[in-house]
Write a protein that holds these residues in place. Sequence first.
Motif, mmCIF file in Angstrom:
data_model
loop_
_atom_site.group_PDB
_atom_site.id
_atom_site.type_symbol
_atom_site.label_atom_id
_atom_site.label_comp_id
_atom_site.label_asym_id
_atom_site.label_seq_id
_atom_site.Cartn_x
_atom_site.Cartn_y
_atom_site.Cartn_z
ATOM 1 N N GLU B 15 -25.418 12.180 0.219
ATOM 2 C CA GLU B 15 -24.660 12.647 -0.956
ATOM 3 C C GLU B 15 -25.130 14.050 -1.345
ATOM 4 O OE1 GLU B 15 -25.066 9.554 -4.006
ATOM 5 O OE2 GLU B 15 -22.886 9.388 -3.950
ATOM 6 N N GLY B 16 -24.154 14.876 -1.683
ATOM 7 C CA GLY B 16 -24.479 16.232 -2.091
ATOM 8 C C GLY B 16 -24.366 17.255 -0.976
ATOM 9 N N ASP B 17 -24.393 16.769 0.272
ATOM 10 C CA ASP B 17 -24.259 17.701 1.401
ATOM 11 C C ASP B 17 -22.832 18.248 1.468
ATOM 12 O OD1 ASP B 17 -26.380 15.894 3.813
ATOM 13 O OD2 ASP B 17 -26.853 17.150 2.060
ATOM 14 N N THR B 18 -22.688 19.360 2.176
ATOM 15 C CA THR B 18 -21.370 19.924 2.482
ATOM 16 C C THR B 18 -21.079 19.698 3.954
ATOM 17 O OG1 THR B 18 -21.483 21.612 0.753
ATOM 18 C CG2 THR B 18 -20.045 22.075 2.636
ATOM 19 N N VAL B 19 -19.857 19.280 4.264
ATOM 20 C CA VAL B 19 -19.499 19.033 5.661
ATOM 21 C C VAL B 19 -18.280 19.856 6.049
ATOM 22 C CG1 VAL B 19 -20.447 16.705 5.674
ATOM 23 C CG2 VAL B 19 -18.040 17.035 5.133
ATOM 24 N N THR B 20 -18.225 20.167 7.342
ATOM 25 C CA THR B 20 -17.065 20.867 7.908
ATOM 26 C C THR B 20 -16.574 20.083 9.104
ATOM 27 O OG1 THR B 20 -17.887 23.021 7.200
ATOM 28 C CG2 THR B 20 -16.246 22.996 8.966
ATOM 29 N N LEU B 21 -15.329 19.675 9.044
ATOM 30 C CA LEU B 21 -14.706 18.939 10.139
ATOM 31 C C LEU B 21 -13.734 19.874 10.852
ATOM 32 C CD1 LEU B 21 -13.873 15.603 8.260
ATOM 33 C CD2 LEU B 21 -16.039 16.375 9.217
ATOM 34 N N ASN B 22 -13.706 19.749 12.182
ATOM 35 C CA ASN B 22 -12.916 20.675 12.993
ATOM 36 C C ASN B 22 -11.746 19.976 13.671
ATOM 37 O OD1 ASN B 22 -14.859 23.028 12.861
ATOM 38 N ND2 ASN B 22 -16.171 21.442 13.692
ATOM 39 N N CYS B 23 -10.668 20.728 13.825
ATOM 40 C CA CYS B 23 -9.496 20.218 14.525
ATOM 41 C C CYS B 23 -8.899 21.361 15.335
ATOM 42 C CB CYS B 23 -8.473 19.685 13.520
ATOM 43 S SG CYS B 23 -6.927 19.161 14.268
ATOM 44 N N SER B 24 -8.869 21.201 16.643
ATOM 45 C CA SER B 24 -8.226 22.220 17.482
ATOM 46 C C SER B 24 -6.976 21.617 18.105
ATOM 47 C CB SER B 24 -9.180 22.730 18.556
ATOM 48 O OG SER B 24 -9.513 21.701 19.443
ATOM 49 N N TYR B 25 -6.019 22.445 18.396
ATOM 50 C CA TYR B 25 -4.747 21.928 18.876
ATOM 51 C C TYR B 25 -4.166 22.811 19.973
ATOM 52 C CZ TYR B 25 -2.859 25.481 15.700
ATOM 53 O OH TYR B 25 -2.581 26.666 15.048
ATOM 54 N N GLU B 26 -3.408 22.168 20.834
ATOM 55 C CA GLU B 26 -2.609 22.870 21.837
ATOM 56 C C GLU B 26 -1.225 22.252 21.778
ATOM 57 O OE1 GLU B 26 -6.208 22.773 25.108
ATOM 58 O OE2 GLU B 26 -4.152 22.644 25.846
ATOM 59 N N VAL B 27 -0.271 22.975 21.246
ATOM 60 C CA VAL B 27 1.075 22.426 21.127
ATOM 61 C C VAL B 27 2.081 23.448 21.625
ATOM 62 C CG1 VAL B 27 0.450 20.943 19.185
ATOM 63 C CG2 VAL B 27 1.375 23.193 18.746
ATOM 64 N N THR B 28 3.223 22.960 22.068
ATOM 65 C CA THR B 28 4.235 23.839 22.642
ATOM 66 C C THR B 28 4.824 24.761 21.578
ATOM 67 O OG1 THR B 28 4.765 22.061 24.166
ATOM 68 C CG2 THR B 28 6.332 23.875 24.021
ATOM 69 N N ASN B 29 5.250 24.193 20.485
ATOM 70 C CA ASN B 29 5.792 24.988 19.375
ATOM 71 C C ASN B 29 5.146 24.511 18.091
ATOM 72 O OD1 ASN B 29 7.799 26.833 20.380
ATOM 73 N ND2 ASN B 29 8.964 25.024 20.979
ATOM 74 N N PHE B 30 4.198 25.272 17.613
ATOM 75 C CA PHE B 30 3.470 24.843 16.424
ATOM 76 C C PHE B 30 4.384 24.927 15.205
ATOM 77 C CE2 PHE B 30 -0.106 23.901 13.846
ATOM 78 C CZ PHE B 30 0.079 24.614 12.675
ATOM 79 N N ARG B 31 4.312 23.853 14.393
ATOM 80 C CA ARG B 31 5.102 23.849 13.150
ATOM 81 C C ARG B 31 4.196 23.717 11.936
ATOM 82 N NH1 ARG B 31 10.549 25.201 13.536
ATOM 83 N NH2 ARG B 31 11.278 24.600 15.612
#
Lengths: 114, 115
Positions: B15-31
């Motif tokens: 509790e009290g910590d800061t977190v960073t979650l990552n998401c990378s993507y490869e898509v044909t047509n990003f929306r």
Amino acid sequence: ETGVTQTPRHLVMGMTNKKSLKCEQHLGHNAMYWYKQSAKKPLELMFVYSLEERVENNSVPSRFSPECPNSSHLFLHLHTLQPEDSALYLCASSQFLGYNSPLHFGNGTRLTVT
Amino acid sequence: EDKVVQSPLSLVVHEGDTVTLNCSYEVTNFRSLLWYKQEKKAPTFLFMLTSSGIEKKSGRLSSILDKKELFSILNITATQTGDSAVYLCATPVDAGGTSYGKLTFGQGTILTVHP
């Protein structure tokens, strides 16, 4: 309580049984979906309905049969399932079919096939 | 085929910590890119991002998109035990200019916050 209600919450069925999952949305949305969530796998789309018309069937085996009698209700009829069909089945709705219309999910039905 | 990859797959903090979650993507047509929080039941919608560099914020949660480098991050500051959940990111599939409501989901990040 979410705006999307699924019943039952849990279901155990044998491979020869026939059962149905029910979903109801109270949000006035026009599109409804069935997703499958298996352990350690990403959510997979099964079916999409827009204004009660099926617009997507994502290569789902015929032992899964959806029904959308109106824009508020969606069913998934199950028969002769396999143990590998055990999963969390999530219903979702969105205001319309579109890239900028987020999905609202129900709590899911945890299905176990024995 | 469109692909969404999240990292880390799991994270344990206090509790009290800061977190960073990552998401990378490869898509044909990003929306757009969407973040959801799933606590043993319904995934609940957090953010939808369509433009690069514009931070979306809701309380202790914030998210930003980088369309050049093809990723998004979800930040949670001053974490609480109630933040323990699976965090999912997803992007709609562009079926030739038509949306069929299909989302490609990442495998999720399991966040556990200890008291």
